[in-house]
Design a protein around this motif. Structure first.
Motif, PDB file in Angstrom:
ATOM      1  N   PHE A 244       0.821  -1.215   0.000  1.00  0.00           N
ATOM      2  CA  PHE A 244       0.000   0.000   0.000  1.00  0.00           C
ATOM      3  C   PHE A 244       0.856   1.267   0.000  1.00  0.00           C
ATOM      4  N   TYR A 245       1.664   1.442   1.033  1.00  0.00           N
ATOM      5  CA  TYR A 245       2.429   2.684   1.151  1.00  0.00           C
ATOM      6  C   TYR A 245       3.521   2.807   0.090  1.00  0.00           C
ATOM      7  N   LEU A 246       4.194   1.718  -0.214  1.00  0.00           N
ATOM      8  CA  LEU A 246       5.348   1.772  -1.113  1.00  0.00           C
ATOM      9  C   LEU A 246       5.006   1.367  -2.542  1.00  0.00           C
ATOM     10  N   ILE A 247       3.697   1.238  -2.845  1.00  0.00           N
ATOM     11  CA  ILE A 247       3.202   1.009  -4.210  1.00  0.00           C
ATOM     12  C   ILE A 247       3.940  -0.168  -4.849  1.00  0.00           C
ATOM     13  N   GLU A 248       3.996  -1.279  -4.143  1.00  0.00           N
ATOM     14  CA  GLU A 248       4.708  -2.448  -4.652  1.00  0.00           C
ATOM     15  C   GLU A 248       3.971  -3.087  -5.834  1.00  0.00           C
ATOM     16  N   ARG A 249       2.624  -3.013  -5.815  1.00  0.00           N
ATOM     17  CA  ARG A 249       1.828  -3.543  -6.930  1.00  0.00           C
ATOM     18  C   ARG A 249       1.615  -2.435  -7.954  1.00  0.00           C
ATOM     19  N   GLY A 250       2.526  -2.348  -8.924  1.00  0.00           N
ATOM     20  CA  GLY A 250       2.464  -1.265  -9.901  1.00  0.00           C
ATOM     21  C   GLY A 250       1.202  -1.292 -10.739  1.00  0.00           C
ATOM     22  N   GLU A 251       0.747  -2.506 -11.140  1.00  0.00           N
ATOM     23  CA  GLU A 251      -0.441  -2.588 -11.983  1.00  0.00           C
ATOM     24  C   GLU A 251      -1.687  -2.112 -11.254  1.00  0.00           C
ATOM     25  N   LEU A 252      -1.712  -2.322  -9.912  1.00  0.00           N
ATOM     26  CA  LEU A 252      -2.865  -1.882  -9.127  1.00  0.00           C
ATOM     27  C   LEU A 252      -2.961  -0.367  -9.104  1.00  0.00           C
ATOM     28  N   TYR A 253      -1.844   0.287  -8.840  1.00  0.00           N
ATOM     29  CA  TYR A 253      -1.879   1.750  -8.741  1.00  0.00           C
ATOM     30  C   TYR A 253      -1.985   2.409 -10.108  1.00  0.00           C
ATOM     31  N   THR A 254      -1.525   1.731 -11.147  1.00  0.00           N
ATOM     32  CA  THR A 254      -1.733   2.281 -12.496  1.00  0.00           C
ATOM     33  C   THR A 254      -3.225   2.319 -12.832  1.00  0.00           C
ATOM     34  N   LEU A 255      -3.920   1.238 -12.520  1.00  0.00           N
ATOM     35  CA  LEU A 255      -5.364   1.204 -12.748  1.00  0.00           C
ATOM     36  C   LEU A 255      -6.084   2.206 -11.852  1.00  0.00           C
ATOM     37  N   PHE A 256      -5.640   2.332 -10.612  1.00  0.00           N
ATOM     38  CA  PHE A 256      -6.253   3.274  -9.676  1.00  0.00           C
ATOM     39  C   PHE A 256      -6.078   4.712 -10.152  1.00  0.00           C
ATOM     40  N   VAL A 257      -4.886   5.055 -10.620  1.00  0.00           N
ATOM     41  CA  VAL A 257      -4.632   6.421 -11.098  1.00  0.00           C
ATOM     42  C   VAL A 257      -5.487   6.720 -12.319  1.00  0.00           C
ATOM     43  N   ASN A 258      -5.585   5.773 -13.215  1.00  0.00           N
ATOM     44  CA  ASN A 258      -6.391   6.003 -14.424  1.00  0.00           C
ATOM     45  C   ASN A 258      -7.862   6.248 -14.084  1.00  0.00           C
ATOM     46  N   ARG A 259      -8.374   5.560 -13.072  1.00  0.00           N
ATOM     47  CA  ARG A 259      -9.794   5.678 -12.744  1.00  0.00           C
ATOM     48  C   ARG A 259     -10.116   6.882 -11.868  1.00  0.00           C
ATOM     49  N   THR A 260      -9.153   7.389 -11.135  1.00  0.00           N
ATOM     50  CA  THR A 260      -9.411   8.522 -10.229  1.00  0.00           C
ATOM     51  C   THR A 260      -8.659   9.782 -10.643  1.00  0.00           C
ATOM     52  N   SER A 261      -8.076   9.764 -11.823  1.00  0.00           N
ATOM     53  CA  SER A 261      -7.230  10.881 -12.248  1.00  0.00           C
ATOM     54  C   SER A 261      -7.963  12.221 -12.183  1.00  0.00           C
ATOM     55  N   GLN A 262      -9.089  12.314 -12.860  1.00  0.00           N
ATOM     56  CA  GLN A 262      -9.815  13.579 -12.929  1.00  0.00           C
ATOM     57  C   GLN A 262     -10.479  13.926 -11.602  1.00  0.00           C
ATOM     58  N   LEU A 263     -10.962  12.913 -10.890  1.00  0.00           N
ATOM     59  CA  LEU A 263     -11.629  13.155  -9.609  1.00  0.00           C
ATOM     60  C   LEU A 263     -10.695  13.841  -8.615  1.00  0.00           C
ATOM     61  N   LEU A 264      -9.493  13.305  -8.429  1.00  0.00           N
ATOM     62  CA  LEU A 264      -8.563  13.879  -7.458  1.00  0.00           C
ATOM     63  C   LEU A 264      -7.919  15.156  -7.973  1.00  0.00           C
ATOM     64  N   LEU A 265      -7.823  15.284  -9.288  1.00  0.00           N
ATOM     65  CA  LEU A 265      -7.247  16.508  -9.854  1.00  0.00           C
ATOM     66  C   LEU A 265      -8.154  17.701  -9.597  1.00  0.00           C
ATOM     67  N   ASN A 266      -9.447  17.492  -9.607  1.00  0.00           N
ATOM     68  CA  ASN A 266     -10.403  18.580  -9.394  1.00  0.00           C
ATOM     69  C   ASN A 266     -10.786  18.759  -7.928  1.00  0.00           C
ATOM     70  N   THR A 267     -10.276  17.910  -7.045  1.00  0.00           N
ATOM     71  CA  THR A 267     -10.624  17.985  -5.628  1.00  0.00           C
ATOM     72  C   THR A 267      -9.733  19.006  -4.923  1.00  0.00           C
ATOM     73  N   LYS A 268     -10.346  19.989  -4.298  1.00  0.00           N
ATOM     74  CA  LYS A 268      -9.617  21.026  -3.567  1.00  0.00           C
ATOM     75  C   LYS A 268      -9.932  20.999  -2.079  1.00  0.00           C
ATOM     76  N   LYS A 269     -10.890  20.160  -1.698  1.00  0.00           N
ATOM     77  CA  LYS A 269     -11.317  20.117  -0.295  1.00  0.00           C
ATOM     78  C   LYS A 269     -11.734  18.698   0.042  1.00  0.00           C
ATOM     79  N   SER A 270     -11.411  18.293   1.253  1.00  0.00           N
ATOM     80  CA  SER A 270     -11.708  16.932   1.672  1.00  0.00           C
ATOM     81  C   SER A 270     -13.161  16.801   2.125  1.00  0.00           C
TER      82      SER A 270
END
Length: 554
Positions: A244-270
Motif C-alpha cells: 500500500f504505502y510503497l506502491i509495490e503492486r504497480g499494476e494496481l496503482y496504475t489502474l487506480f490512477v487512471n480511474r481517479t485521475s480527474q476526480l482527485l485533480l479537481n478535488t480542492k477540499k476533503s
C-alpha cells in the motif's frame, strides 16, 4: 554528645538545601552522594547510611517496573513516569523525522523551564501507575548523575515491554493469539532475588545492577522478537504495508490512477463522499485484478485527503507555488486562478493505517507519518508518469510537433528513470535487506531500530532530506503536470503558442540543472551509495554533462 555536635548541623544544612532548591525523589540521591565524600568519617558514614536507605527504595521501584511494568510514584519522584503527551512514540524508540519530528533527547541540566516541561500529572489515587496502553517516558531531570542514561533507557524498554505483554486494548483482534498464557514467573523471581541482594550491601554495586538489567533486557527482547516475528507475523505485516504505502503492486496503482485521475485533480477540499468514492474505486481495482488473496489486510488501509486546515500557515508557500506555476504557464501572477497542483487531491492523498494490538508497539505514529511522506512522493510520481504516457498516446494520432515531442520525451526520460531508481534500486533493495535482517536478529530493539533505519534510508535516497534537491524534484513534477494539462486543454496542439512550450522547456532545464549539480556534489562525497546508478542512467552518454546539466535547447 560530641559526635552529634558535628552531625546535627550537617543534617540540618542538608535538609535546608533540599527544601530551598525543591529537590525531591531521585534528585535527593545526587545531593546525599556528594555529602558522602566528606572527609569527616562520622559525617561520611552517616550519609552513606542515608544513601543506602534511599537506594533500597530506588531498587524497589526498579524491581517493580522490571517485573510487573508498574511504577509506584504518586508524587512523580522516579526517573520514569507516564507520558501524557499527544502522539507518544510506542516503545520509547522514536527516531526524528525531517518535517514533523523534533529532537526528543532532553537535557540533563536542572532548569525551571525544563522542570515545568517534565512535570507529570500526578495521580489522585495512591495506586501504582498501570496504564491500559499508555507509554512511559524518561524524566531526565530526575535521573541520578551516576546512573547511565543507557541503563535508564533499558529500564524504560523493559517496563513498556511488560505493558505490551500484559495489555490487550480495545482494538485487539479477538481472534489473535493470546499472549497472556506466557509464564514469566521464574524469570521474574530470579530478577527479584538478584536485585534484593543489591540492597543488602552498604553501597550500591552499579556494575552488578547493569549486568542484571542487561540480562533481563536480552531475555525480554528475545521473547518480544519471537512474539512479533513468529506468532504475529511481522514480516507479513510489512509486506502488506509495502503493497500500500510503497506502491509495490504497480499494476494496481496504475489502474487506480487512471480511474481517479480527474476526480482527485479537481478535488480542492476533503469530504467524506470523495474519500468514500476513492476507497471504493481502489477496492474495485483490487477485485478486478484479483489481488484479494495477496492484499489480505486491505480493510486496515483507508485513503484520506489531508488538506491544510488553515490557510494562514500555508499562504506564503501557496503564493510561491502560484507564482512559479504562473511563470511556467506564461501567465501573469495576477491571473484569476492559476492551477496549483500541490493544492489538489493527488498532492494531499494519504493512507490511514489502522493498527491493532500488539503492532501498535512497533509502528509508531512517527513511522506512519514517514510512510505517508514516502507515499506522497511515490503516488505523485506515478500520476505524472501515467500522464506523460497518456500524452504520448494522444500525440501518436496527431500531426507531429517536434518541440512538443522533444519536451515530452525529455520529461518522460527523467521521470521514468527516477521512478525506476526509487522502486528498484532503493525500495526493493532496502526492503529485502530489512527482511533478511529481521529474520536473522534475536533482539526486538534491534529489529525496531532496523525498521527506523529502513525508513530513514528510503527518505535519504529519495532526496527527501536534501531540501533544495527535493524542491527541484517537486518543481519538475509541477512542470510536467502543467505541461500535460496545457496540451490536453488544446484541441489542436499546432495552434499552441510556441513561447509557452519553450518556457516549459527552459523551466524544466533549469530545475534539472540544479538537481543534477546538487546530486553530483553529493556523489563526490559518496554519501548515497545508490546515487551513482541513478546519475549513470540519466547521463549514460554524457549528454547532460556536455550540456551543462540540461537536456539541451528547446
Amino acid at each position: 554528645l560530641t559526635d552529634y555536635t558535628i552531625l546535627f548541623p550537617a543534617l540540618v544544612s542538608l535538609i535546608n538545601k533540599l527544601q530551598s532548591n525543591n529537590y525531591r525523589g531521585c534528585q535527593i540521591l545526587d545531593v546525599i552522594r556528594r555529602c558522602t565524600l566528606d572527609g569527616n568519617t562520622i559525617l561520611s558514614s552517616t550519609m552513606k547510611q542515608l544513601l543506602s536507605a534511599c537506594h533500597r527504595i530506588l531498587i524497589k521501584q526498579i524491581t517493580s517496573i522490571l517485573t510487573r511494568g508498574q511504577v509506584y510514584d504518586e508524587y512523580a519522584e522516579f526517573f520514569i513516569g507516564l507520558n501524557n503527551s499527544v502522539n507518544v512514540e510506542a516503545m520509547g524508540l522514536a527516531t526524528p523525522s525531517v518535517s514533523r519530528m523534533t529532537s526528543a533527547i532532553p537535557s540533563r541540566s536542572h532548569s525551571p523551564d525544563r522542570d515545568r516541561q517534565m512535570t507529570l500529572q500526578v495521580a489522585q489515587k495512591p495506586s501504582p501507575m498501570t496504564p491500559g496502553y499508555s507509554q512511559y517516558q524518561l524524566i531526565a531531570d530526575m535521573l541520578p548523575s551516576y546512573v547511565p542514561l543507557q541503563l535508564a533507557d533499558k529500564i524504560l524498554f523493559i517496563g513498556e515491554s511488560w505493558l505490551l505483554l500484559k495489555t490487550n486494548d480495545e482494538d485487539s483482534d479477538k481472534n489473535a493469539l493470546s499472549i497472556s498464557s506466557i509464564d514469566y514467573d521464574e524469570q521474574n523471581n530470579l530478577v527479584q532475588q538478584q536485585l534484593h541482594a543489591l540492597t543488602i550491601s552498604d553501597e550500591l554495586n552499579m556494575f552488578e545492577l547493569e549486568r542484571i538489567i542487561e540480562r533481563a533486557r536480552i531475555d525480554l527482547s528475545l521473547t518480544l522478537r519471537n512474539l512479533f516475528v513468529d506468532r504475529f507475523h511481522l514480516c507479513d505485516e510489512l509486506e502488506q504495508i509495502r503493497g500500500f504505502y510503497l506502491i509495490e503492486r504497480g499494476e494496481l496503482y496504475t489502474l487506480f490512477v487512471n480511474r481517479t485521475s480527474q476526480l482527485l485533480l479537481n478535488t480542492k477540499k476533503s469530504t467524506n463522499a470523495i474519500e468514500n468514492d476513492v476507497n471504493e474505486v481502489f477496492k474495485q481495482c483490487v477485485n478486478d485484478l484479483h489481488l484479494e488473496s495477496i492484499l489480505t489486510n486491505a480493510d486496515k488501509f483507508k485513503f484520506k485527503l489531508n488538506f491544510p486546515v488553515t490557510e494562514n500557515s500555508t499562504q506564503e508557500a501557496s503564493n510561491g507555488r502560484r507564482r512559479f506555476l504562473s511563470r511556467v504557464q506564461g501567465t501573469s501572477a495576477n491571473a484569476n486562478s492559476p492551477f496549483d497542483f500541490w493544492a489538489c487531491g493527488w498532492a494531499n492523498l494519504s493512507i490511514q493505517y489502522k493498527l491493532k494490538y500488539p503492532m501498535k508497539a512497533f509502528f509508531s505514529e512517527n513511522c506512519k507519518q514517514r510512510y505517508n511522506d514516502i507515499f506522497h512522493l511515490l503516488i505523485v510520481l506515478r500520476y505524472v508518469q501515467i500522464e506523460l504516457n497518456s500524452l504520448w498516446l494522444a500525440l501518436k494520432n496527431q500531426d507531429q510537433n517536434t518541440l512538443i515531442s522533444h519536451l515530452r520525451n525529455a520529461m518522460s526520460f527523467f521521470i521514468n528513470n527516477f521512478q525506476y531508481y526509487i522502486q528498484i534500486d532503493v525500495l526493493e533493495y532496502k526492503y529485502q535487506q530489512l527482511i533478511r535482517s529481521i529474520l536473522s536478529s534475536t533482539d526486538f530493539q534491534q529489529i525496531k531500530h532496523l525498521h527506523e533505519l529502513f525508513l530513514s534510508d528510503i527518505q535519504q535516497h529519495s532526496f527527501m532530506l536534501l531540501g533544495t534537491a527535493y524542491d527541484s524534484i517537486r518543481n519538475i513534477l509541477s512542470i510536467c503536470v502543467s505541461f500535460c494539462l496545457t496540451l490536453k486543454q488544446q484541441e489542436n496542439n499546432n495552434n499552441l503558442d510556441e513561447n509557452i512550450l519553450r518556457q516549459f522547456g527552459r523551466d524544466f532545464n533549469y530545475e534539472v540543472k540544479i538537481l543534477f549539480g546538487i546530486l553530483g556534489m553529493v556523489q563526490k562525497h559518496n554519501a548515497l551509495p545508490h546515487l551513482g546508478v541513478f546519475l549513470t542512467r540519466l547521463d549514460f552518454n554524457r549528454f547532460l554533462t556536455n550540456n551543462n546539466g540540461s537536456f539541451g535547447e528547446f
